[in-house]
Design a protein around this motif. Structure first.
Motif, PDB file in Angstrom:
ATOM      1  N   VAL A  26     -52.802  39.441  18.184  1.00  0.00           N
ATOM      2  CA  VAL A  26     -53.687  38.826  18.206  1.00  0.00           C
ATOM      3  C   VAL A  26     -54.545  40.762  17.609  1.00  0.00           C
ATOM      4  CG1 VAL A  26     -55.866  37.831  19.212  1.00  0.00           C
ATOM      5  CG2 VAL A  26     -54.544  36.848  19.682  1.00  0.00           C
ATOM      6  N   LYS A  27     -55.102  40.711  16.763  1.00  0.00           N
ATOM      7  CA  LYS A  27     -55.431  41.391  15.698  1.00  0.00           C
ATOM      8  C   LYS A  27     -57.007  42.391  16.968  1.00  0.00           C
ATOM      9  CE  LYS A  27     -55.216  44.852  13.384  1.00  0.00           C
ATOM     10  NZ  LYS A  27     -54.549  46.175  13.288  1.00  0.00           N
ATOM     11  N   LEU A  28     -56.965  42.842  17.312  1.00  0.00           N
ATOM     12  CA  LEU A  28     -58.767  43.050  17.922  1.00  0.00           C
ATOM     13  C   LEU A  28     -59.337  43.792  16.828  1.00  0.00           C
ATOM     14  CD1 LEU A  28     -57.818  43.973  20.953  1.00  0.00           C
ATOM     15  CD2 LEU A  28     -58.185  41.503  20.591  1.00  0.00           C
ATOM     16  N   GLY A  29     -60.435  43.965  16.647  1.00  0.00           N
ATOM     17  CA  GLY A  29     -61.680  44.514  16.010  1.00  0.00           C
ATOM     18  C   GLY A  29     -62.030  45.555  16.402  1.00  0.00           C
ATOM     19  N   TYR A  30     -62.828  46.440  16.197  1.00  0.00           N
ATOM     20  CA  TYR A  30     -63.800  47.241  16.410  1.00  0.00           C
ATOM     21  C   TYR A  30     -65.294  48.410  16.208  1.00  0.00           C
ATOM     22  CZ  TYR A  30     -60.369  50.026  14.214  1.00  0.00           C
ATOM     23  OH  TYR A  30     -59.767  50.854  13.037  1.00  0.00           O
ATOM     24  N   VAL A  31     -65.774  48.398  16.758  1.00  0.00           N
ATOM     25  CA  VAL A  31     -66.932  48.769  16.678  1.00  0.00           C
ATOM     26  C   VAL A  31     -67.147  50.268  16.784  1.00  0.00           C
ATOM     27  CG1 VAL A  31     -69.499  48.906  15.997  1.00  0.00           C
ATOM     28  CG2 VAL A  31     -68.246  46.593  15.270  1.00  0.00           C
ATOM     29  N   SER A  32     -67.308  50.829  15.961  1.00  0.00           N
ATOM     30  CA  SER A  32     -67.939  52.853  16.703  1.00  0.00           C
ATOM     31  C   SER A  32     -69.150  52.880  16.572  1.00  0.00           C
ATOM     32  CB  SER A  32     -67.379  53.367  16.337  1.00  0.00           C
ATOM     33  OG  SER A  32     -66.557  53.798  14.970  1.00  0.00           O
ATOM     34  N   GLY A  33     -69.938  54.169  17.305  1.00  0.00           N
ATOM     35  CA  GLY A  33     -70.980  54.436  16.891  1.00  0.00           C
ATOM     36  C   GLY A  33     -71.678  55.108  18.032  1.00  0.00           C
ATOM     37  N   LEU A  51     -72.878  43.524  16.639  1.00  0.00           N
ATOM     38  CA  LEU A  51     -73.348  43.871  15.399  1.00  0.00           C
ATOM     39  C   LEU A  51     -75.168  43.515  15.359  1.00  0.00           C
ATOM     40  CD1 LEU A  51     -71.712  43.219  12.286  1.00  0.00           C
ATOM     41  CD2 LEU A  51     -71.894  45.465  13.733  1.00  0.00           C
ATOM     42  N   LYS A  52     -75.497  42.456  16.448  1.00  0.00           N
ATOM     43  CA  LYS A  52     -76.688  41.984  16.725  1.00  0.00           C
ATOM     44  C   LYS A  52     -77.017  42.945  17.597  1.00  0.00           C
ATOM     45  CE  LYS A  52     -76.895  37.872  14.449  1.00  0.00           C
ATOM     46  NZ  LYS A  52     -77.272  36.165  14.475  1.00  0.00           N
ATOM     47  N   ILE A  53     -76.510  43.106  18.607  1.00  0.00           N
ATOM     48  CA  ILE A  53     -76.428  43.475  19.654  1.00  0.00           C
ATOM     49  C   ILE A  53     -77.212  44.953  19.087  1.00  0.00           C
ATOM     50  CG2 ILE A  53     -76.242  45.149  22.149  1.00  0.00           C
ATOM     51  CD1 ILE A  53     -74.629  41.961  22.259  1.00  0.00           C
ATOM     52  N   CYS A  54     -76.438  46.088  18.638  1.00  0.00           N
ATOM     53  CA  CYS A  54     -76.423  47.476  18.726  1.00  0.00           C
ATOM     54  C   CYS A  54     -77.540  47.394  16.897  1.00  0.00           C
ATOM     55  CB  CYS A  54     -74.793  47.485  17.573  1.00  0.00           C
ATOM     56  SG  CYS A  54     -73.823  48.218  18.094  1.00  0.00           S
ATOM     57  N   ASP A  55     -77.964  46.855  16.546  1.00  0.00           N
ATOM     58  CA  ASP A  55     -79.334  46.345  16.328  1.00  0.00           C
ATOM     59  C   ASP A  55     -80.586  47.073  16.894  1.00  0.00           C
ATOM     60  OD1 ASP A  55     -77.947  47.424  13.592  1.00  0.00           O
ATOM     61  OD2 ASP A  55     -78.070  45.472  12.900  1.00  0.00           O
ATOM     62  N   ASN A  61     -76.437  53.704  16.697  1.00  0.00           N
ATOM     63  CA  ASN A  61     -76.423  53.821  15.156  1.00  0.00           C
ATOM     64  C   ASN A  61     -74.366  53.377  14.618  1.00  0.00           C
ATOM     65  OD1 ASN A  61     -78.871  54.530  14.115  1.00  0.00           O
ATOM     66  ND2 ASN A  61     -78.446  57.087  15.143  1.00  0.00           N
ATOM     67  N   ARG A  62     -73.811  52.804  14.030  1.00  0.00           N
ATOM     68  CA  ARG A  62     -72.586  52.867  13.514  1.00  0.00           C
ATOM     69  C   ARG A  62     -71.930  53.480  12.526  1.00  0.00           C
ATOM     70  NH1 ARG A  62     -72.923  47.811  11.800  1.00  0.00           N
ATOM     71  NH2 ARG A  62     -75.535  47.689  11.645  1.00  0.00           N
ATOM     72  N   TYR A  63     -70.852  53.181  12.899  1.00  0.00           N
ATOM     73  CA  TYR A  63     -70.105  54.022  11.984  1.00  0.00           C
ATOM     74  C   TYR A  63     -68.688  54.466  11.688  1.00  0.00           C
ATOM     75  CZ  TYR A  63     -73.902  57.422  11.929  1.00  0.00           C
ATOM     76  OH  TYR A  63     -75.725  58.807  12.464  1.00  0.00           O
ATOM     77  N   PRO A  64     -68.168  54.026  10.706  1.00  0.00           N
ATOM     78  CA  PRO A  64     -66.604  53.539  10.249  1.00  0.00           C
ATOM     79  C   PRO A  64     -65.672  54.427  10.650  1.00  0.00           C
ATOM     80  CG  PRO A  64     -67.200  54.912   8.398  1.00  0.00           C
ATOM     81  CD  PRO A  64     -68.167  54.040   9.803  1.00  0.00           C
ATOM     82  N   PHE A  65     -64.913  53.762  11.159  1.00  0.00           N
ATOM     83  CA  PHE A  65     -63.402  54.431  11.756  1.00  0.00           C
ATOM     84  C   PHE A  65     -62.216  53.796  11.819  1.00  0.00           C
ATOM     85  CE2 PHE A  65     -60.725  54.517  15.931  1.00  0.00           C
ATOM     86  CZ  PHE A  65     -60.867  56.532  16.039  1.00  0.00           C
ATOM     87  N   ALA A 119     -78.331  49.450  29.813  1.00  0.00           N
ATOM     88  CA  ALA A 119     -78.374  47.886  29.199  1.00  0.00           C
ATOM     89  C   ALA A 119     -77.840  47.374  27.921  1.00  0.00           C
ATOM     90  CB  ALA A 119     -80.086  48.049  29.243  1.00  0.00           C
ATOM     91  N   PHE A 120     -77.549  48.280  27.151  1.00  0.00           N
ATOM     92  CA  PHE A 120     -76.766  47.580  26.356  1.00  0.00           C
ATOM     93  C   PHE A 120     -74.795  47.031  26.392  1.00  0.00           C
ATOM     94  CE2 PHE A 120     -73.465  49.931  23.005  1.00  0.00           C
ATOM     95  CZ  PHE A 120     -73.718  48.614  22.025  1.00  0.00           C
ATOM     96  N   GLU A 121     -74.433  47.637  27.566  1.00  0.00           N
ATOM     97  CA  GLU A 121     -73.272  47.722  27.800  1.00  0.00           C
ATOM     98  C   GLU A 121     -73.590  45.647  28.674  1.00  0.00           C
ATOM     99  OE1 GLU A 121     -69.225  48.972  31.014  1.00  0.00           O
ATOM    100  OE2 GLU A 121     -71.107  50.443  30.750  1.00  0.00           O
ATOM    101  N   ARG A 122     -74.461  45.740  29.770  1.00  0.00           N
ATOM    102  CA  ARG A 122     -75.166  44.682  30.258  1.00  0.00           C
ATOM    103  C   ARG A 122     -75.034  43.675  29.880  1.00  0.00           C
ATOM    104  NH1 ARG A 122     -79.613  45.993  32.774  1.00  0.00           N
ATOM    105  NH2 ARG A 122     -78.206  47.895  33.791  1.00  0.00           N
ATOM    106  N   ILE A 123     -75.271  43.401  28.203  1.00  0.00           N
ATOM    107  CA  ILE A 123     -76.407  42.638  27.464  1.00  0.00           C
ATOM    108  C   ILE A 123     -74.605  42.007  26.484  1.00  0.00           C
ATOM    109  CG2 ILE A 123     -77.580  42.082  25.254  1.00  0.00           C
ATOM    110  CD1 ILE A 123     -79.044  42.289  28.237  1.00  0.00           C
ATOM    111  N   LEU A 124     -73.921  43.358  26.070  1.00  0.00           N
ATOM    112  CA  LEU A 124     -72.594  43.162  25.570  1.00  0.00           C
ATOM    113  C   LEU A 124     -72.097  41.803  26.445  1.00  0.00           C
ATOM    114  CD1 LEU A 124     -71.804  46.339  24.425  1.00  0.00           C
ATOM    115  CD2 LEU A 124     -71.973  43.901  23.247  1.00  0.00           C
ATOM    116  N   PHE A 125     -71.599  42.118  27.909  1.00  0.00           N
ATOM    117  CA  PHE A 125     -71.112  41.433  28.429  1.00  0.00           C
ATOM    118  C   PHE A 125     -71.948  40.325  29.337  1.00  0.00           C
ATOM    119  CE2 PHE A 125     -69.664  40.375  32.725  1.00  0.00           C
ATOM    120  CZ  PHE A 125     -68.094  40.426  32.753  1.00  0.00           C
TER     121      PHE A 125
END
Length: 820
Positions: A187-194, A255-259, A264-268, A203-209
């Motif tokens: 399986v190919k995994l995607g990723y988001v960085s920032g 992406l919605k949780i990051c916003d 701030n998201r940046y390509p990687f 709180a960010f980690e908790r909401i993601l989980f």
């Protein structure tokens, strides 16, 4: 010192300057310059002749709007100067004169230039901050992949070694199947960085989980130094994150949780070669942007510096022009619409100066027609104008806070310069505390040129504005402190030795009992030996109480005398005959007599009980006084004073209403038969709208009730006001006792421990208690009580205070405008 002597009050403060109403007819071409010159002169108060029009209906509303817009631009420039740190350190240098039209164009160009530079700088700074964050993400997230690859390689090597040692038969079937599965089926995994703010990371980690039900993998790394957020423009502590997910649905949630969390998201890229290439490119762009921003900031600073050099000149010009057009809006057009008509008040002494200003305005504006100046007969009461300076202005403000003097009414401010600080000092008398106040005030006076040009805090502004009032309070406090012989509550033998001494060595701490007079009377103030006496009526206590009564009666008599001068000046014979005389008789028959008894008792050393004398003066006036008699014929003198006080009450009440009624009837009877040519302009205007023979009704009952209220108020007020002056005694006693407590229970107690640490603590507590309680709270308390004695007990005897101030149009008084 010479400057202070020049600022001393003169008798010009006794009554208002003579004022007169004038009309000025100004040609339109010279109107602006005329108002400007009158503003420079500052001695003409314009009346609003267009009070029925709204601000938008007036002639020069457009010009005022223009000035308001220029003022807005100047406020923008002021903000830019504060941002550059130039406002407090840069002094404006006046350059060549500039017209309002030229200034309007210049301000518009500078505003556009600054707005454009600020916008460009903001864009560049945002791009610069984004690149810095991008570089951090590439570095920190790259570390994630580097460690993960190293870990995976180590695990693969470990697994192969394990399989070679144990053989394939011992391996679990599931593990063998997993390792032999085709890699293309993984399986190919995607990723988001920032970056995410550190305070939101948990709180960010908790909401993601919770949102993805644990189907994401989050890795965070702390950024050591705070970074400037590109959106907020402020330094924020942040964490670099990378989130691994599977599927588009999970990606959208991430992406919605990051916003939502402001991340701030940046390509990687996980390709190491490309990643290093991108880092190199980003570093180059950062260097270029930094150079560009520095050049832009330097240019911006140069422009702001140029504005700061001319800011005061431009600001004063705009405020001056706006005030001129506001004044022109108060003028009305004449019938021909070619001239403006102004009316206003001015002091009589300024007539020649105003005429010269009008002539100069006509000449400088090249007008063919000069302005016409004429004096009008005023029907309304003129404004009140007193000559004040920096020394007397604060004392005048004390009086004006109660009410502005009516035109030509006697001004209490002249007497307040002496009586106010003296009554304060009676309550505050301690020459040690007075010296502390004096030193603090001298500091303000010596630095007044510096502080007068600075913006001070509210409390400091009040203290600086009243520096000369506090100076006089300190001088009088030192004087009364020498009289009380108190230095932080400790008596000193400054003017010689005490007149008393002990009878024997056993009475070193005794009271006046056991003391004998062995020397001449102490030359000035209270004998040091009298401090701390505990006889039935301590001498200092008795002295201060009786002195309070003497000062109160003296000041109330001064108030009644000033009411006489007011009545004499306004030629009001009724007030002289039926108010001044009976008021003086009533007050002095009772409390003036009490003051006389106090002085006689002091001079003779009598042991008479003055309470008994005054009480039985009313209850049993014919009884013998016995041991309480102070002088021969005292009983008959008291009966005479009592009868005079009883006569004074109906004297104040009855004659004046009857005489007012008689005068009213005679006046209207004479007017009914007066020839037409004898009526002046005022009388004609009063009767122009009334039928012949009709006049205002005289309500005798209302006048009688008013006089009854006035009489009762004076009779009861004489008693209550005299009692009110006893606050001088009470406050002085409280101040002395507090000072004694701090000295004995803090300083001496600490000294008695023979311990350096305890002594230092005691000194610190004593200093803070003295400054906080005695020099601040007690000063404020004594100030307020002295204020009440002047406003209520003194000024209500003669002062109406129903006038209004003379407020001339002056450029000096133009303050900062709060335009929206």
């Amino acid at each position: 010192m010479m400057e202070m002597l020049e600022n001393l009050p003169t008798m010009d403060m006794m009554r208002s300057e003579p004022m007169q109403l004038a009309r000025i007819i100004i040609p339109i071409e010279s109107a602006h310059r005329t108002v400007s010159y009158l503003g420079d002169l500052g001695l003409f108060q314009f009346k609003d002749l267009n009070s029925d029009k709204s601000p938008f209906q007036r002639t020069f509303a457009t010009q005022i709007k223009r000035c308001g817009e220029m003022a807005r631009k100047l406020r923008f420039f002021k903000d830019q100067m504060m941002k550059a740190g130039l406002l407090s350190s840069t002094r404006s240098a006046y350059g060549s004169e500039i017209s309002l039209d030229e200034l309007e164009v210049k301000l518009g160009e500078l505003e556009s230039e600054l707005i454009e530079m600020n916008a460009n700088t903001e864009k560049l700074q945002r791009a610069y901050n984004e690149l810095l964050e991008y570089k951090l993400v590439l570095q920190k997230a790259g570390d994630f992949f580097h460690h993960a690859q190293n870990s995976a390689t180590a695990q693969q090597r470990e697994f192969e070694e394990h399989r070679l040692v144990e053989g394939s038969m011992d391996s679990p079937l599931l593990l063998e199947q997993e390792m032999t599965t085709d890699i293309t089926k993984h399986v190919k995994l995607g990723y988001v960085s920032g970056l995410v703010p550190r305070d939101k990371s948990m709180a960010f980690e908790r909401i993601l989980f919770r949102t993805t039900r644990g189907n994401v993998f989050l890795k965070q790394n702390v950024v050591e130094e705070p970074v400037i957020d590109p959106v907020q423009g402020e330094k924020v502590e942040k964490n670099v994150f990378i989130i691994f997910y599977s599927g588009e649905r999970a990606k959208n949630k991430v992406l919605k949780i990051c916003d939502a969390f402001g991340a701030n998201r940046y390509p990687f890229t996980d390709d190491i070669g490309k990643r290093y290439q991108i880092i190199t490119e980003v570093s180059g762009k950062i260097s270029e942007l930094k150079t560009t921003i520095e050049v832009g900031t330097l240019h911006w600073s140069t422009v702001v510096q140029a504005i700061a050099n001319q800011f005061e000149q431009w600001n004063n010009l705009v405020k001056k022009e706006k005030s001129i057009y506001h004044t022109l809006n108060a003028l009305s057009f004449d019938v021909t619409k070619k001239c403006l008509v102004a009316e206003g008040w001015h002091p009589v002494f300024a007539t020649i100066q105003i005429q010269k200003a009008l002539q100069r305005a006509t000449s400088d504006s090249n007008s063919q027609v000069g302005s016409i100046f004429e004096v009008l007969h005023a029907k309304e009461s003129p404004p009140t104008y007193f000559h004040t300076n920096k020394f007397t202005s604060a004392f005048q403000e004390i009086v004006d806070a109660y009410g502005v003097a009516k035109y030509q009414e006697a001004n209490p401010g002249l007497y307040t310069i002496v009586t106010f600080p003296f009554l304060f000092a009676v309550m505050f008398g301690d020459w040690g505390h007075g010296i502390c106040l004096l030193l603090a005030t001298l500091f303000l006076i010596l630095r007044e040129k510096k502080y007068s040009s600075q913006k001070l805090g509210d409390i400091m502004e009040m203290a600086f504005g009243g520096r000369y009032v506090i100076f006089m309070m300190a001088i009088f406090s030192i004087y009364t402190g020498f009289i009380y012989n108190e230095f932080f509550s400790v008596p000193f033998e400054i003017f010689g030795r005490s007149a008393y001494d002990c009878r024997d060595s056993s009475c070193s701490d005794a009271t006046t009992i056991g003391m004998i007079k062995v020397r001449d009377t102490y030359p000035f103030g209270v004998d040091p030996m009298w401090h701390g006496t505990r006889s039935e009526l301590p001498f200092l206590n008795s002295l201060k109480m009786k002195m309070s009564i003497l000062l109160g009666v003296a000041q109330m008599n001064l108030g009644i005398i000033l009411s006489y001068f007011n009545a004499k000046f306004f030629k009001n014979d009724l007030n002289i005959r039926y108010q001044f005389i009976p008021q003086m008789i009533f007050l002095n028959s009772l409390f003036g007599y009490l003051s006389l008894l106090i002085i006689v008792k002091w001079c003779t050393g009598s042991q008479a009980d003055l309470y008994h004398v005054m009480i039985y003066m009313f209850l049993s006036p014919t009884d013998d006084l016995g041991d309480n008699q102070l002088f021969w014929g005292q009983k008959y003198f008291q009966i005479l004073l009592l009868l005079a006080a009883l006569v004074a009450v109906p004297w104040m009440l009855i004659p004046k209403p009857l005489l007012l009624k008689k005068q009213h009837e005679e006046r209207h009877q004479g007017l009914a038969y007066a020839p037409l040519h004898s009526l002046d302009e005022n009388i004609e205007s009063d009767f122009s709208d009334k039928p012949h023979g009709e006049h205002e009704e005289f309500e005798f009952s209302e006048v009688l009730v008013h006089q009854l209220i006035h009489t009762i108020e004076f009779v009861l007020g004489s008693v209550s006001n005299t009692a009110s002056y006893l606050r001088l005694w009470a406050l002085s006693l409280a101040h002395s006792e507090l000072s004694s407590v701090f000295y004995e229970k803090v300083l001496l107690l600490a000294w008695g421990f023979n311990n350096v640490i305890v002594l230092i603590i005691g000194i610190i507590v004593f200093v803070f208690a003295t400054v906080g309680v005695l020099l601040v709270m007690e000063t404020l308390s004594a100030f307020l009580h002295a204020l009440r004695l002047h406003w209520v007990e003194f000024q209500n005897k003669f002062y109406e205070g129903d006038g209004y101030k003379f407020i001339p149009f002056s450029f000096v008084s133009i303050g900062e405008e709060d335009d929206n």
